[in-house]
Design an enzyme around this catalytic site. Structure first.
Site, short mmCIF file in Angstrom:
data_model
loop_
_atom_site.label_atom_id
_atom_site.label_comp_id
_atom_site.label_asym_id
_atom_site.label_seq_id
_atom_site.Cartn_x
_atom_site.Cartn_y
_atom_site.Cartn_z
N SER A 19 0.87 -1.17 0.00
CA SER A 19 0.00 0.00 0.00
C SER A 19 0.90 1.22 0.00
O SER A 19 2.09 1.14 0.34
CB SER A 19 -0.94 -0.01 1.21
OG SER A 19 -0.21 -0.12 2.43
N GLU A 21 1.36 5.65 0.66
CA GLU A 21 0.86 6.88 1.27
C GLU A 21 1.23 8.08 0.41
O GLU A 21 2.37 8.23 -0.02
CB GLU A 21 1.45 7.06 2.68
CG GLU A 21 0.98 8.36 3.34
CD GLU A 21 1.57 8.57 4.72
OE1 GLU A 21 1.17 7.80 5.63
OE2 GLU A 21 2.42 9.47 4.88
N TYR A 53 -3.61 13.94 6.26
CA TYR A 53 -4.56 14.96 6.72
C TYR A 53 -3.84 15.81 7.74
O TYR A 53 -3.33 15.29 8.74
CB TYR A 53 -5.75 14.24 7.36
CG TYR A 53 -6.92 15.08 7.79
CD1 TYR A 53 -7.84 15.55 6.85
CD2 TYR A 53 -7.14 15.37 9.13
CE1 TYR A 53 -8.94 16.28 7.25
CE2 TYR A 53 -8.24 16.12 9.53
CZ TYR A 53 -9.14 16.56 8.59
OH TYR A 53 -10.23 17.29 8.98
N HIS A 81 -6.98 9.77 5.81
CA HIS A 81 -6.44 9.99 7.15
C HIS A 81 -7.40 10.85 7.96
O HIS A 81 -8.06 11.74 7.44
CB HIS A 81 -5.09 10.73 7.06
CG HIS A 81 -3.94 9.84 6.75
ND1 HIS A 81 -2.74 9.91 7.41
CD2 HIS A 81 -3.81 8.85 5.85
CE1 HIS A 81 -1.90 9.01 6.92
NE2 HIS A 81 -2.54 8.36 5.96
N ARG A 111 -3.87 10.01 16.22
CA ARG A 111 -3.98 11.16 17.10
C ARG A 111 -3.51 12.40 16.38
O ARG A 111 -4.13 13.46 16.43
CB ARG A 111 -3.14 10.94 18.37
CG ARG A 111 -3.34 12.03 19.42
CD ARG A 111 -2.14 12.16 20.35
NE ARG A 111 -0.98 12.76 19.68
CZ ARG A 111 0.17 12.98 20.28
NH1 ARG A 111 0.33 12.62 21.55
NH2 ARG A 111 1.18 13.52 19.63
N GLY A 112 -2.39 12.27 15.69
CA GLY A 112 -1.83 13.39 14.94
C GLY A 112 -0.70 14.08 15.68
O GLY A 112 -0.62 14.02 16.90
N ASP A 113 0.18 14.71 14.91
CA ASP A 113 1.28 15.46 15.51
C ASP A 113 0.77 16.79 16.04
O ASP A 113 -0.21 17.34 15.54
CB ASP A 113 2.37 15.72 14.46
CG ASP A 113 3.02 14.44 13.98
OD1 ASP A 113 3.16 13.51 14.79
OD2 ASP A 113 3.36 14.36 12.78
N HIS A 156 6.46 5.41 20.72
CA HIS A 156 6.16 6.81 20.43
C HIS A 156 7.06 7.69 21.30
O HIS A 156 7.29 7.40 22.48
CB HIS A 156 4.69 7.09 20.74
CG HIS A 156 4.20 8.40 20.21
ND1 HIS A 156 4.49 9.61 20.81
CD2 HIS A 156 3.45 8.70 19.12
CE1 HIS A 156 3.94 10.58 20.12
NE2 HIS A 156 3.30 10.07 19.09
N ASP A 165 3.08 2.27 25.55
CA ASP A 165 2.88 2.34 24.11
C ASP A 165 2.02 1.17 23.61
O ASP A 165 1.08 1.37 22.83
CB ASP A 165 4.25 2.32 23.43
CG ASP A 165 4.24 3.02 22.09
OD1 ASP A 165 3.96 4.23 22.06
OD2 ASP A 165 4.51 2.37 21.08
N GLN A 219 17.46 15.18 5.16
CA GLN A 219 16.11 15.46 5.64
C GLN A 219 15.57 14.31 6.48
O GLN A 219 14.96 14.53 7.53
CB GLN A 219 15.18 15.74 4.46
CG GLN A 219 15.48 17.04 3.74
CD GLN A 219 14.56 17.26 2.55
OE1 GLN A 219 13.68 16.45 2.26
NE2 GLN A 219 14.77 18.36 1.83
N PHE A 223 14.48 14.48 10.45
CA PHE A 223 13.12 14.12 10.86
C PHE A 223 13.15 12.94 11.83
O PHE A 223 12.39 12.90 12.80
CB PHE A 223 12.26 13.80 9.64
CG PHE A 223 10.83 13.50 9.98
CD1 PHE A 223 9.99 14.51 10.42
CD2 PHE A 223 10.33 12.22 9.88
CE1 PHE A 223 8.66 14.24 10.74
CE2 PHE A 223 9.01 11.93 10.19
CZ PHE A 223 8.17 12.95 10.63
N HIS A 273 3.82 -1.03 3.70
CA HIS A 273 3.22 0.27 3.43
C HIS A 273 4.36 1.24 3.12
O HIS A 273 5.25 1.45 3.95
CB HIS A 273 2.43 0.75 4.65
CG HIS A 273 1.65 2.00 4.42
ND1 HIS A 273 0.50 2.03 3.66
CD2 HIS A 273 1.84 3.28 4.85
CE1 HIS A 273 0.01 3.26 3.65
NE2 HIS A 273 0.81 4.04 4.35
N ARG A 279 6.64 10.74 -4.59
CA ARG A 279 7.66 10.47 -5.59
C ARG A 279 7.58 8.99 -5.94
O ARG A 279 7.66 8.14 -5.06
CB ARG A 279 9.06 10.82 -5.08
CG ARG A 279 9.23 12.31 -4.76
CD ARG A 279 10.60 12.57 -4.16
NE ARG A 279 10.77 13.96 -3.78
CZ ARG A 279 11.21 14.91 -4.58
NH1 ARG A 279 11.54 14.61 -5.82
NH2 ARG A 279 11.34 16.15 -4.17
#
Length: 305
Positions: A19, A21, A53, A81, A111-113, A156, A165, A219, A223, A273, A279
């Site tokens: 899959s 993203e 999202y 998302h 939950r999201g950042d 996390h 977690d 990068q 991250f 995934h 890209r």
């Protein structure tokens, strides 16, 4: 000996499922690149493609537009998302209904950042869903959706320990999660140990490894530092000196990702995934190396024969 390796079998591409993203484009140029990527990867027939999202729904309209176009113009199955960040429950519920009304049946519940970015403190909205487990419950109250949730092989960064977690993952499963997709990682032993922890805790849904081909090592390293993902010394050495050599960097990146996937296949993993970063080339190359072929290429080859 290599001829007996499972990952080298000629039929392995039929046994591995993938899959992808994507993230919604912010400009016309980025939109063109996204659709070039979608067009390039669609013939690989992924199980689904997810569309991210932004915090507080900051990309809600672009996400909805991208999901709608995937539904209308491709044969792909989109997963939308959903996040809890900076949104009240009624706002999140309205977005769920909007996506369901389009015909979306798959979601990625996160939950999201924090709105201020990865590494800053997370504060739940006072009238919102507090975490991913509550969001899964909200989705299940609307429909019998296929729901993917997040998992963290290195835990996390905000979790005090692995027990906390894993407990959160268990709550997501108890509320109806279908599968977990991991944050990217580069050490397969960490993933394997995490899966063992989850199984001992009574979690039996698929835990799909998230694979990030390294489009830009600097990068990715930066991250990774913010989100608590280990960058092994051997990985840094692979990309050393390639800062101004994008062609070689891409070749190394595809080889590294394929090596990681082949090793996971040998360990019994069958679902992957890919974080595409919109890209196509690296992801397409890795899929080719693990035996997944473009069905359009197969059709063209058959016609030529």
């Amino acid at each position: 000996m290599n001829q007996f390796r499972f990952s080298r079998r000629p039929d392995i591409g039929d046994k591995v499922r993938v899959s992808f993203e994507f993230f919604p484009p912010k400009t016309d140029e980025m939109e063109a690149r996204l659709w070039d990527t979608v067009t390039r990867l669609e013939p690989l027939k992924p199980r689904f493609v997810s569309v991210t999202y932004g915090a507080g729904g900051s990309t809600r309209e672009r996400t909805a537009r991208t999901v709608r176009r995937i539904l209308n113009e491709t044969r792909l199955t989109p997963a939308a998302h959903m996040t809890c960040v900076d949104a009240a429950r009624h706002q999140v519920d309205a977005v769920i209904q909007e996506f369901a009304g389009m015909g979306v049946t798959r979601f990625v519940a996160l939950r999201g950042d924090p709105a201020a970015g990865v590494g800053t403190a997370y504060r739940p909205h006072p009238d919102g869903y507090a975490n991913g487990a509550e969001l899964v419950g909200a989705l299940k109250s609307v429909g019998d959706f296929d729901i993917s949730v997040s998992a963290y092989p290195e835990k996390h960064p905000e979790s005090p320990d692995f027990a906390t977690d894993i407990d959160m993952l268990k709550r997501k499963v108890d509320n109806g999660a279908t599968r977990a997709i991991t944050q990217f990682f580069f050490d397969n032993d960490l993933y394997e140990r995490y899966v063992e922890r989850a199984r001992r805790a009574g979690i039996y849904i698929p835990i799909v490894p998230g694979i990030l081909p390294v489009h830009n090592f600097t990068q990715v390293a930066n991250f990774s530092l913010r989100c608590g993902a280990l960058v092994p010394a051997w990985l840094a050495e692979r990309f050393e000196g390639l800062e101004n050599d994008p062609q070689t960097h891409a070749l190394v990146a595809s080889a590294v990702a394929a090596e990681q996937v082949h090793d996971l296949v040998e360990r019994g993993v069958g679902d992957f995934h890919f974080y595409t970063m919109n890209r196509a080339d690296l992801v397409f190359a890795v899929c080719h190396m693990i035996g997944i072929r473009s069905h359009e290429s197969e059709a063209a080859g058959s016609a030529a024969a």
